[in-house]
Design a protein around this motif. Structure first.
Motif, PDB file in Angstrom:
ATOM      1  N   ASN A 123       0.825  -1.206   0.000  1.00 52.55           N
ATOM      2  CA  ASN A 123       0.000   0.000   0.000  1.00 52.55           C
ATOM      3  C   ASN A 123       0.861   1.258   0.000  1.00 52.55           C
ATOM      4  O   ASN A 123       1.777   1.361  -0.794  1.00 52.55           O
ATOM      5  N   SER A 233      -5.539 -10.506   4.252  1.00 55.32           N
ATOM      6  CA  SER A 233      -4.909  -9.183   4.195  1.00 55.32           C
ATOM      7  C   SER A 233      -3.931  -9.110   3.025  1.00 55.32           C
ATOM      8  O   SER A 233      -3.483 -10.135   2.502  1.00 55.32           O
ATOM      9  N   SER A 234      -3.588  -7.889   2.628  1.00 53.73           N
ATOM     10  CA  SER A 234      -2.569  -7.700   1.594  1.00 53.73           C
ATOM     11  C   SER A 234      -1.290  -8.449   1.966  1.00 53.73           C
ATOM     12  O   SER A 234      -0.590  -8.975   1.101  1.00 53.73           O
ATOM     13  N   GLY A 235      -1.003  -8.486   3.269  1.00 52.23           N
ATOM     14  CA  GLY A 235       0.224  -9.142   3.734  1.00 52.23           C
ATOM     15  C   GLY A 235       0.255 -10.611   3.334  1.00 52.23           C
ATOM     16  O   GLY A 235       1.230 -11.105   2.766  1.00 52.23           O
ATOM     17  N   CYS A 264      -0.020   0.851  14.771  1.00 53.79           N
ATOM     18  CA  CYS A 264      -0.508   0.096  13.622  1.00 53.79           C
ATOM     19  C   CYS A 264       0.567  -0.010  12.540  1.00 53.79           C
ATOM     20  O   CYS A 264       0.967  -1.101  12.156  1.00 53.79           O
ATOM     21  N   HIS A 265       1.014   1.138  12.037  1.00 58.19           N
ATOM     22  CA  HIS A 265       1.995   1.186  10.947  1.00 58.19           C
ATOM     23  C   HIS A 265       3.260   1.897  11.415  1.00 58.19           C
ATOM     24  O   HIS A 265       3.171   2.854  12.183  1.00 58.19           O
ATOM     25  N   CYS A 275      -4.661  -4.065  13.879  1.00 56.43           N
ATOM     26  CA  CYS A 275      -3.745  -4.063  12.722  1.00 56.43           C
ATOM     27  C   CYS A 275      -2.827  -5.277  12.756  1.00 56.43           C
ATOM     28  O   CYS A 275      -2.421  -5.794  11.724  1.00 56.43           O
ATOM     29  N   THR A 276      -2.476  -5.722  13.963  1.00 56.47           N
ATOM     30  CA  THR A 276      -1.543  -6.845  14.114  1.00 56.47           C
ATOM     31  C   THR A 276      -2.273  -8.177  14.239  1.00 56.47           C
ATOM     32  O   THR A 276      -1.782  -9.202  13.758  1.00 56.47           O
ATOM     33  N   LYS A 287      -1.447 -15.576  10.123  1.00 55.37           N
ATOM     34  CA  LYS A 287      -0.174 -15.625  10.840  1.00 55.37           C
ATOM     35  C   LYS A 287       0.090 -17.032  11.379  1.00 55.37           C
ATOM     36  O   LYS A 287       1.215 -17.517  11.365  1.00 55.37           O
TER      37      LYS A 287
HETATM   38  O1  C5P Z   1      -2.280  -1.974   6.768  1.00 54.48           O
HETATM   39  P1  C5P Z   1      -1.745  -2.543   5.501  1.00 54.48           P
HETATM   40  O2  C5P Z   1      -2.675  -3.567   4.877  1.00 54.48           O
HETATM   41  O3  C5P Z   1      -1.321  -1.513   4.500  1.00 54.48           O
HETATM   42  O4  C5P Z   1      -0.426  -3.325   5.914  1.00 54.48           O
HETATM   43  C1  C5P Z   1       0.196  -4.226   5.047  1.00 54.48           C
HETATM   44  C2  C5P Z   1       0.161  -5.622   5.646  1.00 54.48           C
HETATM   45  O5  C5P Z   1       1.093  -5.717   6.726  1.00 54.48           O
HETATM   46  C3  C5P Z   1      -1.171  -5.993   6.242  1.00 54.48           C
HETATM   47  O6  C5P Z   1      -2.047  -6.455   5.225  1.00 54.48           O
HETATM   48  C4  C5P Z   1      -0.799  -7.060   7.251  1.00 54.48           C
HETATM   49  O7  C5P Z   1      -0.695  -8.316   6.634  1.00 54.48           O
HETATM   50  C5  C5P Z   1       0.589  -6.609   7.718  1.00 54.48           C
HETATM   51  N1  C5P Z   1       0.560  -5.874   9.000  1.00 54.48           N
HETATM   52  C6  C5P Z   1       0.761  -6.580  10.179  1.00 54.48           C
HETATM   53  N2  C5P Z   1       0.756  -5.917  11.385  1.00 54.48           N
HETATM   54  C7  C5P Z   1       0.546  -4.592  11.440  1.00 54.48           C
HETATM   55  C8  C5P Z   1       0.322  -3.860  10.257  1.00 54.48           C
HETATM   56  C9  C5P Z   1       0.329  -4.535   9.042  1.00 54.48           C
HETATM   57  O8  C5P Z   1       0.955  -7.797  10.145  1.00 54.48           O
HETATM   58  N3  C5P Z   1       0.588  -3.970  12.631  1.00 54.48           N
END
Ligand code: C5P
Length: 317
Positions: A123, A233-235, A264-265, A275-276, A287
């Motif tokens: 993202n 998730s995108s991850g 979160c980020h 977020c986690t 995970k």
């Molecule tokens: O929030 P966003 O989707 O942009 O973050 C990218 C990916 O990083 C998430 O889809 C998620 O899999 C992972 N992430 C995470 N823990 C966080 C933030 C993001 O595992 N605190």
């Protein structure tokens, strides 16, 4: 905290989440916004190799313009001539997947991340100002449809230039392309078409929704409780893409390390454990599955936040 410890051991479940996250999960299950109808089984005994093989069978798939409505819209000519599956003649040797987790701050992993042959980011995650901790190299970026729907920011930002881009939008579980095109979750199509026309040499793909939902099926198939009926998730999507393109994938702060935080980020100030550990996305289970597929020891996971997986080319199924 309990859920993070359990993840290190590979034994996490929803009842370890805070009341709020459990309630969020229940509420999504009640609403079922993507009309998920899963009829497969739910088991949780597959070993590392079996899990990797099951994921390997879900061939990487992008919108290639051969199916309607994209065929009649001329997308055969619009999408890159080289399919994502053939992006490389030989896989990348080493790849890094850099999640956006707040735990990456003060990790000093930047140099290590940049030493990989390819680096995947997500993202709008920036590198400028955070190089010491997340590195500066980006080879591929996965972007959700919200980023494309804000087409002004997408068009102007340097984050999305001179790299390979993969976009995705969840649509419903049935992955009907006609319905998707007329009513995407966020309208990603105009900005995609615009970028393909203005920068035809930039490799830019849209992941096929059936691919996204097949990954969801694999998740649910390997977890013995109901997971959120929402897309991964995108991850997680990014991890599977890199397993298809790389011999070895180092994943940073997906399995949270001892540095885990409510931040979160790494690049903003918002705090939320969702977020986690997930509220909308079945992130806890993603995970857990990655934990079950990695050979990384519990000490390494908790100290470094790095999970190492073998790419699909390295396993015989
Ligand atoms: O929030 P966003 O989707 O942009 O973050 C990218 C990916 O990083 C998430 O889809 C998620 O899999 C992972 N992430 C995470 N823990 C966080 C933030 C993001 O595992 N605190």
């Amino acid at each position: 905290r309990q859920a993070v410890h359990a993840l290190w051991k590979g034994q996490a479940s929803a009842d370890m989440l805070s009341f709020r996250l459990q309630e969020a999960k229940k509420s999504y299950t009640g609403i079922n916004p993507h009309n998920v109808t899963y009829t497969g089984s739910m088991v949780a005994q597959r070993g590392t190799q079996d899990l990797l093989c099951q994921l390997k069978r879900q061939q990487l798939r992008t919108v290639d313009g051969t199916e309607e409505p994209f065929a009649k819209l001329g997308w055969r000519q619009l999408v890159p001539g080289k399919p994502l599956q053939q992006l490389r003649d030989t896989p990348y040797r080493t790849c890094a997947v850099v999640t956006s987790a707040g735990a990456l701050l003060r990790s000093s992993l930047g140099k290590e991340i940049d030493s990989h042959d390819a680096v995947l980011r997500f993202n709008a995650a920036p590198t400028r100002g955070f190089e010491d901790h997340v590195g500066s190299k980006t080879t591929i970026r996965i972007i959700n449809s919200q980023i494309l729907a804000d087409s002004y920011h997408f068009a102007s930002s340097s984050l999305y230039k001179n790299i390979t881009l993969l976009a995705w939008d969840p649509t419903s579980y049935s992955a009907n392309l006609e319905k998707w095109y007329s009513k995407p979750d966020y309208d990603l199509f105009p900005a995609y078409v615009e970028r393909r026309r203005s920068s035809p040499s930039q490799l830019f793909y849209i992941l096929h929704p059936a691919f996204i939902w097949h990954l969801w099926d694999v998740l649910q198939n390997n977890i013995d409780e109901d997971i959120q009926p929402n897309p991964p998730s995108s991850g997680f999507i990014g991890i599977i893409v890199m397993l298809s393109l790389c011999e070895k994938v180092d994943i940073y702060e997906f399995i949270p390390s001892r540095r885990h935080t409510t931040l979160c980020h790494y690049y903003d100030y918002y705090h939320d454990m969702a977020c986690t550990l997930g509220a909308y996305h079945p992130l806890l289970y993603e995970k857990l599955l990655v934990r079950r597929m990695t050979e990384t020891s519990m000490d390494d996971l908790s100290n470094n936040g790095k999970a190492v997986l073998s790419g699909f080319s390295q396993i015989t199924c």
